[in-house]
Design an enzyme around this catalytic site. Structure first.
Site, PDB file in Angstrom:
ATOM      1  N   LYS A 175      45.470  48.056  34.260  1.00  0.00           N
ATOM      2  CA  LYS A 175      46.751  47.657  34.871  1.00  0.00           C
ATOM      3  C   LYS A 175      46.947  46.169  34.584  1.00  0.00           C
ATOM      4  CE  LYS A 175      49.613  46.307  38.073  1.00  0.00           C
ATOM      5  NZ  LYS A 175      50.016  45.017  37.505  1.00  0.00           N
ATOM      6  N   THR A 234      43.072  35.443  45.410  1.00  0.00           N
ATOM      7  CA  THR A 234      42.096  35.772  46.462  1.00  0.00           C
ATOM      8  C   THR A 234      42.665  36.753  47.482  1.00  0.00           C
ATOM      9  OG1 THR A 234      40.907  33.725  46.131  1.00  0.00           O
ATOM     10  CG2 THR A 234      40.679  34.743  48.293  1.00  0.00           C
ATOM     11  N   GLU A 235      43.922  36.571  47.877  1.00  0.00           N
ATOM     12  CA  GLU A 235      44.454  37.476  48.905  1.00  0.00           C
ATOM     13  C   GLU A 235      44.586  38.902  48.372  1.00  0.00           C
ATOM     14  OE1 GLU A 235      44.226  36.968  51.998  1.00  0.00           O
ATOM     15  OE2 GLU A 235      43.550  35.007  51.372  1.00  0.00           O
ATOM     16  N   GLY A 237      42.747  40.160  46.039  1.00  0.00           N
ATOM     17  CA  GLY A 237      41.372  40.632  45.923  1.00  0.00           C
ATOM     18  C   GLY A 237      40.845  41.145  47.257  1.00  0.00           C
ATOM     19  N   GLU A 254      37.065  38.758  40.599  1.00  0.00           N
ATOM     20  CA  GLU A 254      37.073  37.407  40.005  1.00  0.00           C
ATOM     21  C   GLU A 254      38.350  36.754  40.504  1.00  0.00           C
ATOM     22  OE1 GLU A 254      34.604  36.303  38.395  1.00  0.00           O
ATOM     23  OE2 GLU A 254      33.565  38.037  37.594  1.00  0.00           O
ATOM     24  N   CYS A 288      41.692  29.967  36.150  1.00  0.00           N
ATOM     25  CA  CYS A 288      40.960  30.028  37.422  1.00  0.00           C
ATOM     26  C   CYS A 288      39.919  28.933  37.490  1.00  0.00           C
ATOM     27  CB  CYS A 288      40.309  31.401  37.567  1.00  0.00           C
ATOM     28  SG  CYS A 288      39.259  31.818  36.176  1.00  0.00           S
ATOM     29  N   GLU A 389      44.999  26.438  45.619  1.00  0.00           N
ATOM     30  CA  GLU A 389      45.060  26.573  44.166  1.00  0.00           C
ATOM     31  C   GLU A 389      46.515  26.448  43.713  1.00  0.00           C
ATOM     32  OE1 GLU A 389      44.394  30.524  42.496  1.00  0.00           O
ATOM     33  OE2 GLU A 389      43.061  29.612  41.018  1.00  0.00           O
TER      34      GLU A 389
HETATM   35  P1  NAD Z   1      47.686  38.447  41.547  1.00  0.00           P
HETATM   36  O1  NAD Z   1      46.590  38.618  42.523  1.00  0.00           O
HETATM   37  O2  NAD Z   1      49.060  38.283  42.058  1.00  0.00           O
HETATM   38  O3  NAD Z   1      47.751  39.689  40.546  1.00  0.00           O
HETATM   39  C1  NAD Z   1      46.640  40.094  39.764  1.00  0.00           C
HETATM   40  C2  NAD Z   1      46.837  41.554  39.375  1.00  0.00           C
HETATM   41  O4  NAD Z   1      46.788  42.353  40.553  1.00  0.00           O
HETATM   42  C3  NAD Z   1      48.188  41.847  38.732  1.00  0.00           C
HETATM   43  O5  NAD Z   1      48.021  42.840  37.750  1.00  0.00           O
HETATM   44  C4  NAD Z   1      48.995  42.374  39.906  1.00  0.00           C
HETATM   45  O6  NAD Z   1      50.087  43.184  39.525  1.00  0.00           O
HETATM   46  C5  NAD Z   1      47.934  43.167  40.647  1.00  0.00           C
HETATM   47  N1  NAD Z   1      48.221  43.385  42.070  1.00  0.00           N
HETATM   48  C6  NAD Z   1      48.951  42.612  42.906  1.00  0.00           C
HETATM   49  N2  NAD Z   1      48.973  43.159  44.149  1.00  0.00           N
HETATM   50  C7  NAD Z   1      48.228  44.291  44.083  1.00  0.00           C
HETATM   51  C8  NAD Z   1      47.863  45.284  45.029  1.00  0.00           C
HETATM   52  N3  NAD Z   1      48.267  45.219  46.293  1.00  0.00           N
HETATM   53  N4  NAD Z   1      47.086  46.311  44.628  1.00  0.00           N
HETATM   54  C9  NAD Z   1      46.644  46.376  43.358  1.00  0.00           C
HETATM   55  N5  NAD Z   1      46.963  45.474  42.407  1.00  0.00           N
HETATM   56  C10 NAD Z   1      47.737  44.429  42.774  1.00  0.00           C
HETATM   57  O7  NAD Z   1      47.263  37.221  40.619  1.00  0.00           O
HETATM   58  P2  NAD Z   1      48.122  36.527  39.463  1.00  0.00           P
HETATM   59  O8  NAD Z   1      49.148  35.651  40.096  1.00  0.00           O
HETATM   60  O9  NAD Z   1      48.562  37.556  38.467  1.00  0.00           O
HETATM   61  O10 NAD Z   1      46.989  35.643  38.749  1.00  0.00           O
HETATM   62  C11 NAD Z   1      46.622  34.394  39.155  1.00  0.00           C
HETATM   63  C12 NAD Z   1      45.350  34.427  39.981  1.00  0.00           C
HETATM   64  O11 NAD Z   1      44.269  35.008  39.229  1.00  0.00           O
HETATM   65  C13 NAD Z   1      44.860  33.035  40.327  1.00  0.00           C
HETATM   66  O12 NAD Z   1      44.478  32.978  41.683  1.00  0.00           O
HETATM   67  C14 NAD Z   1      43.649  32.839  39.437  1.00  0.00           C
HETATM   68  O13 NAD Z   1      42.716  31.905  39.922  1.00  0.00           O
HETATM   69  C15 NAD Z   1      43.096  34.210  39.383  1.00  0.00           C
HETATM   70  N6  NAD Z   1      42.194  34.360  38.227  1.00  0.00           N
HETATM   71  C16 NAD Z   1      40.832  34.429  38.432  1.00  0.00           C
HETATM   72  C17 NAD Z   1      39.957  34.521  37.342  1.00  0.00           C
HETATM   73  C18 NAD Z   1      38.458  34.599  37.548  1.00  0.00           C
HETATM   74  O14 NAD Z   1      37.789  35.052  36.627  1.00  0.00           O
HETATM   75  N7  NAD Z   1      37.914  34.179  38.674  1.00  0.00           N
HETATM   76  C19 NAD Z   1      40.460  34.556  36.050  1.00  0.00           C
HETATM   77  C20 NAD Z   1      41.845  34.476  35.870  1.00  0.00           C
HETATM   78  C21 NAD Z   1      42.704  34.380  36.963  1.00  0.00           C
END
Ligand code: NAD
Length: 494
Positions: A175, A234-235, A237, A254, A288, A389
């Site tokens: 996804k 994080t939220e 996750g 992650e 990240c 962040e």
């Molecule tokens: P996000 O959490 O909004 O979305 C990430 C993914 O999750 C997307 O595909 C989104 O559509 C999906 N998603 C959103 N809500 C969901 C739900 N309720 N159920 C299932 N899937 C859902 O994050 P973003 O804005 O796309 O990315 C930025 C974030 O990612 C930043 O916080 C960044 O630090 C983090 N990140 C972490 C790493 C790491 O390895 N630690 C690497 C890259 C990015």
């Protein structure tokens, strides 16, 4: 002319999704690149059922590890061959520079290759005979696993989940993020081709773009999904971990970061300047692991920050397709506005804006999602600007007095993803590295990655580990076999 797939991959078939159409935009120009019809919950269900059937097919189930490794090698080869096109697609979709997206495509290929080698050399363990039996501990695939990724480095995050999942013998539902589905779809085409060439079921991979609310939620809650690999905020996750807890399935997370970079007074200043700049402003800070909090020893603070700011002002901002560009646009206009709002918040918290702090002037920037590389100081580490962040080209600089003060401030964060240390004193580096709460510490370098090195976030930055040879085991379940070796009857037969 680049080809953008507007079909999605459901159960091995390329077709439009049955969900919402979503226009994906080039953030350098604001132009629509393609309209992809997203997956729906029904598409997710179809993909999950076909994936479960594919995993059980003898053609896949009975492959020996080195035969699965052959598939991974082939995917690596196809990814390398297509690196130029994958790079161009990702630059168009995310705004990243071509240099970076090419490196990401090659890193994805490297991940497949590394895990193919790890798979070929993985061993199961046999415990010594206890007289009555010998035990053999084996590893079996989980079945159908989900990979949910953000928009910032799609192809690299995709490979980090798909490669170990396939190596382990699973089927994958990928996804991608709603804003950046195109490179994941292009990678999906290559993997479909490799599966077809090998006579394997193509339903082993589905690529299901769409919103988190609809598609992500359907993937997470589908009863056939037996593991979730998630990268994102994080939220999100946390909510996915709760759903996984309900289903009692493994999850790896992650998540976000607010990583400290430390410049000691004995650092090689030229190296440190280059490292700090790269650590925060490459990928326009949308990383990240961005080194977004800079701690500089108080005795060199003014001179170091003065020189840093003069170099930031010279960074070349522009489209990712221009080879001279160092800082591309942000991924989306909405994200640019969120970064701008953070800089406004910093001002209201009393920050000094040392450079940047606005969108760039000039008509070449008018349509794109640009924001100037920005350096702030004058804030306490407890301010929201230092704690949250921002995920953009915004660096907050803070002085520190001594090592205890540095470690206290560096660790005063909900996050624990990464840390950078610039110093000529390797003992001091080792001391700080041990005391800092982070999954990755770079000493006199930053943002270097190896497929062989495990990556994990501490605290609110994650749960579990990606990469490294153990990545395959994370996508398997353990099974222990006891082989009776003694003719003596069991106690009840006496
Ligand atoms: P996000 O959490 O909004 O979305 C990430 C993914 O999750 C997307 O595909 C989104 O559509 C999906 N998603 C959103 N809500 C969901 C739900 N309720 N159920 C299932 N899937 C859902 O994050 P973003 O804005 O796309 O990315 C930025 C974030 O990612 C930043 O916080 C960044 O630090 C983090 N990140 C972490 C790493 C790491 O390895 N630690 C690497 C890259 C990015």
């Amino acid at each position: 002319m680049l080809h953008f797939s507007t079909d999605i991959l459901v159960a091995g078939v390329w077709r439009p999704g049955t969900g919402e159409p979503v226009a994906t935009v080039d953030p350098a120009t604001g132009q629509v690149l393609a309209t992809v019809v997203s997956a729906s919950a029904a598409d997710v269900a179809e993909a999950a059922e076909a994936a479960a059937a594919a995993v059980a097919e003898p053609a896949w189930r009975d492959l020996l590890p080195h035969e699965r490794a052959r598939l991974l090698h082939r995917i690596a080869e196809l990814t390398e061959e297509a690196a130029g096109e994958l790079s161009a697609i990702q630059t168009a979709d995310t705004g990243k520079t071509l240099t970076e997206t090419r490196a990401l495509a090659l890193s994805a290929a490297g991940t497949f290759r590394y895990l193919a080698a790890a798979l070929e050399t993985a061993e199961d363990s046999v415990t010594p005979s206890r007289g009555a039996y010998v035990t053999v501990s084996t590893h079996e695939p989980i079945g159908v696993v989900a990979a949910i990724n953000p928009w910032n480095s799609p192809i690299a995050s995709d490979a980090q989940k798909i490669a170990p999942a396939l190596a382990a013998g699973n089927a994958v539902l990928l996804k991608p993020a709603g804003w950046t589905p195109l490179v994941s779809l292009a990678l999906g085409r290559l993997i479909t081709r490799a599966l077809e060439e090998s006579g394997l079921p193509t339903a082993l991979l589905s690529v299901l773009p769409g919103s988190g609310r609809v598609v992500g939620d359907a993937v997470v809650h589908h009863p056939l999904v037996g593991r979730i690999g998630f990268t994102g905020g994080t939220e999100t996750g946390r909510s996915i971990a709760k759903a996984a807890a309900e289903k009692l399935i493994p999850v790896s997370l992650e998540l976000g970061g607010k990583s400290p970079t430390v410049v000691r007074a004995d650092a090689d200043v030229e190296q440190a300047l280059a490292g700090v700049l790269f650590g925060i402003f490459s990928s326009s800070g949308q990383s990240c692991i961005a080194g977004s909090r800079l701690f500089v020893a108080r005795e060199i603070y003014d001179s170091f920050i003065g020189e840093l700011v003069s170099r930031v002002e010279k960074l070349r901002v522009g489209p990712g397709t221009d080879p001279r560009t160092q800082v591309g646009p942000l991924v989306h206009h909405r994200h640019r506005d969120s970064v701008a709002a953070y800089v406004d918040l910093a001002r209201s918290e009393g920050a000094r804006v040392l450079c940047g702090g606005s969108v760039p002037d000039g008509k070449e920037y008018a349509a794109g999602a640009y924001y100037l590389p920005t350096v702030l100081d004058g804030l306490a580490n407890t301010s929201r600007t230092c704690q949250e962040e921002i995920f953009g080209p915004v660096l907050v600089a803070l002085p520190y007095d001594d090592e205890d003060d540095l470690v206290r401030q560096a660790n005063d964060s909900v996050y624990g993803l990464a840390c950078g240390i610039w110093t000529r004193d390797l003992r001091a580096a080792a001391r700080i590295a041990r005391r800092v709460q982070a999954g990755t510490v770079w000493i006199n370098t930053y943002k270097q990655f190896s497929a062989a090195t495990p990556f994990s976030g501490w605290k609110d930055s994650g749960l579990g580990t990606e990469k490294g040879r153990d990545a395959i085991r994370a996508y398997q379940r353990q099974k222990s076999l006891y082989w009776g070796t003694c003719e003596l009857p069991l106690p009840w037969a006496l």
